[in-house]
Design a protein around this motif. Sequence first.
Motif, short mmCIF file in Angstrom:
data_model
loop_
_atom_site.label_atom_id
_atom_site.label_comp_id
_atom_site.label_asym_id
_atom_site.label_seq_id
_atom_site.Cartn_x
_atom_site.Cartn_y
_atom_site.Cartn_z
N LEU A 187 44.57 47.75 38.33
CA LEU A 187 43.64 47.77 37.19
C LEU A 187 43.42 46.35 36.66
CD1 LEU A 187 44.55 50.86 34.98
CD2 LEU A 187 42.45 50.41 36.23
N ALA A 188 44.52 45.58 36.54
CA ALA A 188 44.40 44.21 36.04
C ALA A 188 43.54 43.39 37.00
CB ALA A 188 45.79 43.58 35.90
N GLU A 189 43.76 43.59 38.30
CA GLU A 189 42.98 42.87 39.31
C GLU A 189 41.50 43.22 39.16
OE1 GLU A 189 40.50 43.03 42.57
OE2 GLU A 189 41.83 44.78 42.45
N TYR A 190 41.22 44.51 38.94
CA TYR A 190 39.83 44.96 38.83
C TYR A 190 39.13 44.29 37.65
CZ TYR A 190 35.94 48.26 38.23
OH TYR A 190 34.70 48.81 38.09
N TYR A 191 39.78 44.33 36.47
CA TYR A 191 39.10 43.78 35.29
C TYR A 191 39.05 42.26 35.32
CZ TYR A 191 38.52 48.42 33.61
OH TYR A 191 38.11 49.73 33.52
N ALA A 192 40.16 41.62 35.74
CA ALA A 192 40.14 40.15 35.82
C ALA A 192 39.13 39.70 36.87
CB ALA A 192 41.54 39.64 36.17
N GLY A 193 39.09 40.43 37.99
CA GLY A 193 38.15 40.07 39.06
C GLY A 193 36.71 40.12 38.58
N ARG A 194 36.40 41.11 37.74
CA ARG A 194 35.03 41.23 37.23
C ARG A 194 34.69 40.09 36.28
NH1 ARG A 194 32.10 46.74 36.26
NH2 ARG A 194 31.65 46.98 38.46
N ARG A 195 35.70 39.65 35.49
CA ARG A 195 35.44 38.58 34.51
C ARG A 195 35.38 37.21 35.18
NH1 ARG A 195 35.14 42.27 32.23
NH2 ARG A 195 35.42 43.09 30.13
N ILE A 196 36.48 36.87 35.90
CA ILE A 196 36.61 35.48 36.34
C ILE A 196 36.61 35.34 37.85
CG2 ILE A 196 37.83 34.71 34.25
CD1 ILE A 196 40.43 34.94 36.00
N GLY A 197 36.43 36.45 38.59
CA GLY A 197 36.52 36.40 40.05
C GLY A 197 35.42 35.54 40.66
N LYS A 198 35.79 34.71 41.63
CA LYS A 198 34.78 33.88 42.30
C LYS A 198 34.88 34.02 43.82
CE LYS A 198 33.98 30.27 38.87
NZ LYS A 198 35.20 30.42 38.01
N LYS A 199 36.05 33.66 44.34
CA LYS A 199 36.18 33.58 45.80
C LYS A 199 36.69 34.92 46.36
CE LYS A 199 37.05 30.61 49.51
NZ LYS A 199 36.20 31.33 50.44
N ARG A 200 35.84 35.56 47.16
CA ARG A 200 36.26 36.83 47.75
C ARG A 200 37.26 36.62 48.86
NH1 ARG A 200 31.80 41.34 48.50
NH2 ARG A 200 30.87 41.38 46.45
N ILE A 201 38.25 37.54 48.97
CA ILE A 201 39.25 37.35 50.02
C ILE A 201 38.90 38.09 51.30
CG2 ILE A 201 41.27 36.67 48.69
CD1 ILE A 201 42.04 39.54 48.48
N ALA A 202 38.08 39.11 51.22
CA ALA A 202 37.62 39.78 52.45
C ALA A 202 36.16 40.13 52.23
CB ALA A 202 38.45 41.01 52.76
N LYS A 203 35.35 39.13 52.40
CA LYS A 203 33.96 39.16 51.98
C LYS A 203 33.20 40.42 52.37
CE LYS A 203 31.21 35.10 51.21
NZ LYS A 203 31.08 33.77 51.81
N SER A 204 33.33 40.80 53.65
CA SER A 204 32.43 41.84 54.13
C SER A 204 32.84 43.24 53.67
CB SER A 204 32.38 41.79 55.66
OG SER A 204 33.69 41.81 56.15
N VAL A 205 34.08 43.43 53.23
CA VAL A 205 34.50 44.80 52.97
C VAL A 205 34.87 45.11 51.53
CG1 VAL A 205 35.29 45.21 55.30
CG2 VAL A 205 36.89 44.33 53.63
N SER A 206 35.26 44.12 50.75
CA SER A 206 35.82 44.45 49.45
C SER A 206 35.43 43.42 48.41
CB SER A 206 37.35 44.51 49.58
OG SER A 206 37.96 44.36 48.32
N PRO A 207 35.22 43.86 47.16
CA PRO A 207 34.89 42.90 46.10
C PRO A 207 36.10 42.15 45.55
CG PRO A 207 34.87 45.12 45.22
CD PRO A 207 35.21 45.24 46.68
N LYS A 208 37.29 42.39 46.10
CA LYS A 208 38.49 41.73 45.57
C LYS A 208 38.37 40.21 45.70
CE LYS A 208 42.13 45.22 46.21
NZ LYS A 208 41.50 46.11 45.27
N THR A 209 38.78 39.50 44.63
CA THR A 209 38.71 38.04 44.66
C THR A 209 40.10 37.45 44.53
OG1 THR A 209 38.45 37.96 42.27
CG2 THR A 209 36.44 38.01 43.58
N ARG A 210 40.21 36.17 44.94
CA ARG A 210 41.46 35.44 44.81
C ARG A 210 41.96 35.45 43.37
NH1 ARG A 210 40.92 29.66 47.60
NH2 ARG A 210 40.74 30.52 49.70
N GLU A 211 41.03 35.16 42.44
CA GLU A 211 41.39 35.06 41.03
C GLU A 211 41.88 36.42 40.52
OE1 GLU A 211 38.54 34.10 42.34
OE2 GLU A 211 38.54 31.93 42.14
N GLY A 212 41.13 37.48 40.90
CA GLY A 212 41.51 38.82 40.48
C GLY A 212 42.89 39.19 40.98
N VAL A 213 43.13 38.94 42.26
CA VAL A 213 44.42 39.31 42.85
C VAL A 213 45.55 38.50 42.21
CG1 VAL A 213 45.79 39.28 44.97
CG2 VAL A 213 43.44 40.13 45.01
N ALA A 214 45.29 37.22 41.90
CA ALA A 214 46.31 36.40 41.24
C ALA A 214 46.68 37.04 39.89
CB ALA A 214 45.81 34.98 41.05
#
Lengths: 318, 213
Positions: free
Chosen positions: A204-231
């Motif tokens: 959940l934290a990854e999802y909300y942080a990723g939406r706010r400050i996420g920039k660099k995607r970690i698996a571009k073609s498949v998922s919206p998860k970002t480095r910042e969000g995952v951190a």
Amino acid sequence: MIPDMPSDTSSSIFVLFGAACFLLIVATIGGELLRLRLSPKGAHPTVETYVTRLHSWWAMVFLLSIALLIGPAGVTLLFAFASFAALREFLTLTRKTKADHWALIAAFYLAFPLQFLFVWWGNSTLFSIFIPVYAFLILPILSVLRGAGNNFLSRISETQWGLMICVFCVSHVPALVTLDVEGSTGRSVLLIAFLVLVVQLGDLAEYYAGRRIGKKRIAKSVSPKTREGVACGAAFATLIGTLLFWISPFAPWEAALIAFTVYMIGVGGSLVLAAIKADRGVKNWGHLIPGQGGFVDQMDSVVFAAPLFYHLARYFGT
Amino acid sequence: MRRIAANIVGQCLALFAQFITAARADWRGIEPVNRQRIYFANHTSNADLPIVWTVLPPALRRVTRPVAAADYWLKNKLRAFVGPEVFRAVLIDRRSEHQTEDPIAKIIAALDEGSSIIIFPEGGRNRTDDPLMPFKAGLYNIASNRPHIDLVPTWIDNINSVMPSGEVIPVPLGCTVIFGDPLHVEKDETKDGFLTRTSDALKALQPQQEGGS
């Protein structure tokens, strides 16, 4: 077999349940206020999805709490049901022909119930080798006897993958109650709360942080998860794990390290399952959890985290 | 008494079908409202009929009757109970030498009573590799007799993997029933033109997806 839960386990569950309800009440009030302001006619899709998801979260918190209070029987049943629904979703998307019919029947009506019976009996040897070895060897034999056919290797592999992910991995969650944790007996059921809270709150934290400050995607073609969000997710999961050390058999530093590790493998799992969805051209695995998609969508990270957490808990906690 | 038993058996069948397939209706072209319709669907498995029946909301289920083969549903006592009484099927005989009454007239009579119907216009289970077999004339004869009733293309997805023909044990896999935009016989349309158009409309609903099949 498994001893009855001492009452302090129940009171721990009630504390966790109360905390989860408090968070959900805050989130629900927030959601309804947002709805009044942005979506009075139910037309704002993001707000409506958020509210639907909250309803699903309420249901999950109640179901899991009740299952934990009932004890081993409750959690085994709950996760057996989730495993069945997940397997149904997974095998819906795999390649199969008529020749695989009996292999699929064996997967659903034999491998799945037996695995959960082994968990229930606490037979850790059978439970660890049954699907990776015996289902792995026998299911393809059934398929070849029924006519083999095209794409044989990919078909049998996909069926086995479904069993590994949806049955073998999921069954590691209720298997946690069979561990003999240090200190008072019967507290092993709280390991489940530890695992689920760490991974899902991290997500959940990854999802909300990723939406706010996420920039660099970690698996571009498949998922919206970002480095910042995952951190952020990893930091939050570690924090939750540390705060929850009192329900676990771990020392605070162990709890932090374990929380971080299982969260990270959970992220990996969620990416892998997203890649499979992308490959099959679907958005969700299923439709049974309103606002979230299917059971596999909901459990993707827990599924990957469960076996690792089981072994870590066995090593550090017993 | 038999009516109550039929209701209970119907509920159990619907529950069982839900448990196995988690069947979901995708109301793409129509709303699930009570309006007289002719649902025409692809047919690959004996589980097709229960599955469409299950995804209909109970209020629609009560006024919807499937058209089914008498030679199949009257074969034994159990089927004779489930077909005519649980599903309230309009039974027609596919073998012309056994036909005592005109099957089309029987179907029209069911429509005139106000029922919606479910019909499989391929006239039997599709065992070929094509998504659909050519439609039989029946659909045209019904539609041109009652041209005001909506014809709803109904694609049943994935049921063939749940229960391939010849198998008796269903495998739990997800199924979707997709309802498309309603069609009508157009003025001056030929029978063949109509059958091709309806068949194409049904085929167009098939989800394009790798794997599965």
